[in-house]
Structure formats: structure tokens, C-alpha cells
Design a protein around this motif. Sequence first.
Motif, PDB file in Angstrom:
ATOM      1  N   GLU A  84       0.859  -1.190   0.000  1.00  0.00           N
ATOM      2  CA  GLU A  84       0.000   0.000   0.000  1.00  0.00           C
ATOM      3  C   GLU A  84       0.897   1.243   0.000  1.00  0.00           C
ATOM      4  N   ILE A  85       1.134   1.814  -1.170  1.00  0.00           N
ATOM      5  CA  ILE A  85       2.027   2.971  -1.234  1.00  0.00           C
ATOM      6  C   ILE A  85       1.334   4.240  -0.754  1.00  0.00           C
ATOM      7  N   THR A  86       0.013   4.248  -0.732  1.00  0.00           N
ATOM      8  CA  THR A  86      -0.749   5.343  -0.126  1.00  0.00           C
ATOM      9  C   THR A  86      -2.100   4.805   0.310  1.00  0.00           C
ATOM     10  N   ASN A  87      -2.635   5.352   1.397  1.00  0.00           N
ATOM     11  CA  ASN A  87      -4.002   4.992   1.796  1.00  0.00           C
ATOM     12  C   ASN A  87      -4.957   6.152   1.569  1.00  0.00           C
ATOM     13  N   ILE A  88      -4.498   7.132   0.796  1.00  0.00           N
ATOM     14  CA  ILE A  88      -5.299   8.310   0.473  1.00  0.00           C
ATOM     15  C   ILE A  88      -6.000   8.076  -0.861  1.00  0.00           C
ATOM     16  N   CYS A  89      -7.265   8.452  -0.938  1.00  0.00           N
ATOM     17  CA  CYS A  89      -8.008   8.287  -2.185  1.00  0.00           C
ATOM     18  C   CYS A  89      -8.684   9.594  -2.567  1.00  0.00           C
ATOM     19  N   ASN A  90      -8.824   9.811  -3.860  1.00  0.00           N
ATOM     20  CA  ASN A  90      -9.478  11.006  -4.384  1.00  0.00           C
ATOM     21  C   ASN A  90     -10.979  10.841  -4.524  1.00  0.00           C
ATOM     22  N   LEU A  91     -11.494   9.625  -4.313  1.00  0.00           N
ATOM     23  CA  LEU A  91     -12.931   9.368  -4.406  1.00  0.00           C
ATOM     24  C   LEU A  91     -13.461   8.825  -3.083  1.00  0.00           C
ATOM     25  N   ARG A  92     -14.758   8.842  -2.937  1.00  0.00           N
ATOM     26  CA  ARG A  92     -15.431   8.256  -1.773  1.00  0.00           C
ATOM     27  C   ARG A  92     -16.544   7.336  -2.288  1.00  0.00           C
ATOM     28  N   CYS A  93     -16.135   6.189  -2.791  1.00  0.00           N
ATOM     29  CA  CYS A  93     -17.088   5.261  -3.396  1.00  0.00           C
ATOM     30  C   CYS A  93     -17.903   4.556  -2.311  1.00  0.00           C
ATOM     31  N   ASP A  94     -19.183   4.317  -2.603  1.00  0.00           N
ATOM     32  CA  ASP A  94     -20.049   3.738  -1.584  1.00  0.00           C
ATOM     33  C   ASP A  94     -19.736   2.275  -1.300  1.00  0.00           C
ATOM     34  N   PHE A  95     -19.017   1.589  -2.209  1.00  0.00           N
ATOM     35  CA  PHE A  95     -18.709   0.182  -1.990  1.00  0.00           C
ATOM     36  C   PHE A  95     -17.421  -0.002  -1.189  1.00  0.00           C
ATOM     37  N   CYS A  96     -16.672   1.078  -0.954  1.00  0.00           N
ATOM     38  CA  CYS A  96     -15.370   0.980  -0.299  1.00  0.00           C
ATOM     39  C   CYS A  96     -15.512   1.203   1.201  1.00  0.00           C
ATOM     40  N   ALA A  97     -14.857   0.366   1.978  1.00  0.00           N
ATOM     41  CA  ALA A  97     -14.933   0.477   3.431  1.00  0.00           C
ATOM     42  C   ALA A  97     -14.170   1.674   3.963  1.00  0.00           C
ATOM     43  N   GLY A  98     -13.182   2.160   3.208  1.00  0.00           N
ATOM     44  CA  GLY A  98     -12.334   3.219   3.720  1.00  0.00           C
ATOM     45  C   GLY A  98     -11.476   2.705   4.872  1.00  0.00           C
ATOM     46  N   ASP A 140       2.331   2.244   6.548  1.00  0.00           N
ATOM     47  CA  ASP A 140       3.205   2.525   7.687  1.00  0.00           C
ATOM     48  C   ASP A 140       4.144   1.373   8.004  1.00  0.00           C
ATOM     49  N   GLY A 141       4.157   0.337   7.147  1.00  0.00           N
ATOM     50  CA  GLY A 141       5.037  -0.804   7.362  1.00  0.00           C
ATOM     51  C   GLY A 141       4.397  -1.966   8.080  1.00  0.00           C
ATOM     52  N   THR A 142       3.129  -1.825   8.488  1.00  0.00           N
ATOM     53  CA  THR A 142       2.427  -2.921   9.146  1.00  0.00           C
ATOM     54  C   THR A 142       2.210  -4.068   8.162  1.00  0.00           C
ATOM     55  N   VAL A 143       2.511  -5.267   8.601  1.00  0.00           N
ATOM     56  CA  VAL A 143       2.328  -6.464   7.773  1.00  0.00           C
ATOM     57  C   VAL A 143       1.035  -7.154   8.180  1.00  0.00           C
ATOM     58  N   CYS A 144       0.176  -7.414   7.194  1.00  0.00           N
ATOM     59  CA  CYS A 144      -1.104  -8.092   7.426  1.00  0.00           C
ATOM     60  C   CYS A 144      -1.185  -9.316   6.516  1.00  0.00           C
ATOM     61  N   PRO A 145      -1.882 -10.355   6.941  1.00  0.00           N
ATOM     62  CA  PRO A 145      -2.036 -11.522   6.072  1.00  0.00           C
ATOM     63  C   PRO A 145      -3.009 -11.291   4.941  1.00  0.00           C
ATOM     64  N   ALA A 175      -8.484  -3.477   5.922  1.00  0.00           N
ATOM     65  CA  ALA A 175      -8.435  -2.027   5.778  1.00  0.00           C
ATOM     66  C   ALA A 175      -7.931  -1.320   7.022  1.00  0.00           C
ATOM     67  N   ASP A 176      -8.175  -1.876   8.194  1.00  0.00           N
ATOM     68  CA  ASP A 176      -7.784  -1.219   9.440  1.00  0.00           C
ATOM     69  C   ASP A 176      -6.756  -2.013  10.231  1.00  0.00           C
ATOM     70  N   ALA A 177      -6.066  -2.929   9.572  1.00  0.00           N
ATOM     71  CA  ALA A 177      -4.957  -3.675  10.187  1.00  0.00           C
ATOM     72  C   ALA A 177      -5.377  -4.399  11.459  1.00  0.00           C
ATOM     73  N   ARG A 178      -6.533  -5.000  11.416  1.00  0.00           N
ATOM     74  CA  ARG A 178      -7.003  -5.736  12.592  1.00  0.00           C
ATOM     75  C   ARG A 178      -6.252  -7.043  12.776  1.00  0.00           C
ATOM     76  N   LEU A 179      -5.604  -7.513  11.723  1.00  0.00           N
ATOM     77  CA  LEU A 179      -4.838  -8.759  11.803  1.00  0.00           C
ATOM     78  C   LEU A 179      -3.335  -8.481  11.724  1.00  0.00           C
ATOM     79  N   ALA A 180      -2.904  -7.319  12.198  1.00  0.00           N
ATOM     80  CA  ALA A 180      -1.501  -6.928  12.108  1.00  0.00           C
ATOM     81  C   ALA A 180      -0.590  -7.983  12.729  1.00  0.00           C
ATOM     82  N   LEU A 181       0.434  -8.363  11.969  1.00  0.00           N
ATOM     83  CA  LEU A 181       1.390  -9.385  12.416  1.00  0.00           C
ATOM     84  C   LEU A 181       2.685  -8.776  12.934  1.00  0.00           C
ATOM     85  N   GLY A 182       2.945  -7.519  12.618  1.00  0.00           N
ATOM     86  CA  GLY A 182       4.174  -6.852  13.006  1.00  0.00           C
ATOM     87  C   GLY A 182       4.427  -5.703  12.066  1.00  0.00           C
TER      88      GLY A 182
END
Length: 297
Positions: free
Chosen positions: A15-29, A232-237, A242-249
Motif C-alpha cells: 500500500e504505497i498510499t491509503n489516500i483516495c481522491n474518491l469516496r465510493c459507496d462500496f469501499c470500506a475506507g 506505515d510498514g504494518t504487515v497483514c495476512p 483495511a484497518d490492520a485488525r490482523l496486524a502481524l508486526g
Amino acid sequence: MTSARSFRFQRVYVEITNICNLRCDFCAGTTRPPASMDPEFFRRVLDQLVPLTDQVCLHVMGEPLLHPHLETILELCAAAGIGVNLTTNAALLHGKADMLMRARALRQVNFSMQSLRRGEDLDHDTLERILEFSLRAAELRPELFINFRLWTLQSLNASEHSQFNAVILHRIAAALDREIQPPAPGRKSSRLLGRIYLHTDTVFEWPGDLTTLERSRGFCHALSTHCAILVDGTVCPCCLDADARLALGNIHDTPLTAILDSPRARAMAAGFAAGRLVEEVCRHCTYCRRFKSRAQR
């Protein structure tokens, strides 16, 4: 379980950026702070990925065309011998098309056609830019895969999407001068022209909603075919975390191979291999219910 160091992933999501120019209704953000990955840090990420994969997907959340140093990132991938899979809403394509066309590392571009919805309207200008880019790529970069991703199969809002999809499909057919055939039975993609494909799928629910019915058995490709590295460097499986709830390190603190070899990662991967959902988020996830384990195939 086999050590994470002994196999290669099909791809790794970065994920080189988590910023988006749109706010699509199907996206969790995401509730994570907005950020873009520094090119020097991305280079250090690549150093750790080279032994593990041949392909990076520059996406988890965010719009990669927004990254101010995207060209540098693509050049770093080329220097490392890593192919790039780019997923974009294409709203910024008009200013990036030439750069993408000459990017040696770029092997696939996925256009999120469902993001062309603007309320009740369709972004016709962006659709035309997608088609122009695709036809130009077919001529100048015939090895480049182009995917038109469109939710058409058993949509959660089927009647709402059907007319919107019909307009897009009609315009694609006209631009490519060919009839669009439905995918073959059991497949979601159909080839349109050269390496231009239509990829159809169902609308999905983003993982993380713990209100859905819990189950203990299931399978997911996470940690076998792929993993994800957030801005931010967080590794997820999971590429949908989207919110790194399964962050491994975090690879700022720990080498990636050590993170993938951690007790939590090994337990998750062993669980998936055995058809068990170890993590609570996974037990409530509806997306992984579309997958069958090797034992079920």
C-alpha cells in the motif's frame, strides 16, 4: 508448518498510499491516518520482497496514482526485477498515462469500473480515458494485461447496478468493435482484445464486521499466495484488512521473514491449511467463504 522462508508468494500487496481522491459507496475506507510511503522506505521494502515474490500489487486502500513519487516507485521495481500490478479508479489517468505506458515494471493494470459511478451518473470522461489508454496499450505494450473489473454477478444491489453496467459494457463493446461474450462456465474473466480482459465478480462485504454469523471452519489464500504491507510498514495476512485488525508486526521494527515466521502468522497459515479459521476476524469474514480448501477441490 513449512517456514515462511521456504516458499514464494504469488504476489505481495504494498500500500504505497491509503489516500483516495474518491469516496465510493462500496469501499470500506480506513480509520488509519492518511499517509504515503516514502520512496526510500519502499526501496527497503523491495529489498525484503525480492526473495519472496516476483510481483507487487500497489494497492490495499488508497489510489496509487495519487502518490507524488509513483514514477520513482515503478523505476525501483524495474531495477529490482519485480513486476507491478496496479489497481486504479482511473480518475487521474489523464495525467499519468504516458508515464505508465513507459514504465518497464508495469505488467498489469486493473481498472475499477464500478468506481465510475457518481451518484446516479456515470463518469463518461474517465471511461473514455480508460478505453483510450487500453487501446493504446494494445498497440504499444501488447504484453501489458488490462483488466476491466466490474461487479455484474449476483450483485447485492442487482437492479441498481444492472443499468449502470449495461451502459459501460455497451461502450466497451463499441470501442473495441466486438461483441462482449460472457465468461466461460466456472470463470470470471473473458478476453476482449489481445490482453484486454473483462473481469466480472460479485459485490463483497469487507472483512472486519464481527456482527456476521461466526464459523470455525473455512479456508483463505492469505499467507499462502499473498500477504500485505500497509503504508506505515504494518504487515497483514489479508489484502482486505483495511484497518490492520490482523496486524502481524511492522517491518520498521522486525524483518519481514521474521514477521511471517511469527507464532501468530504460523498459527493462521496452519489453520487455513487445515480448514480452520483461527482468528476472530476470519471467523466472521464472508469474503473467504467463496474459497475452497485443497481438500474440498
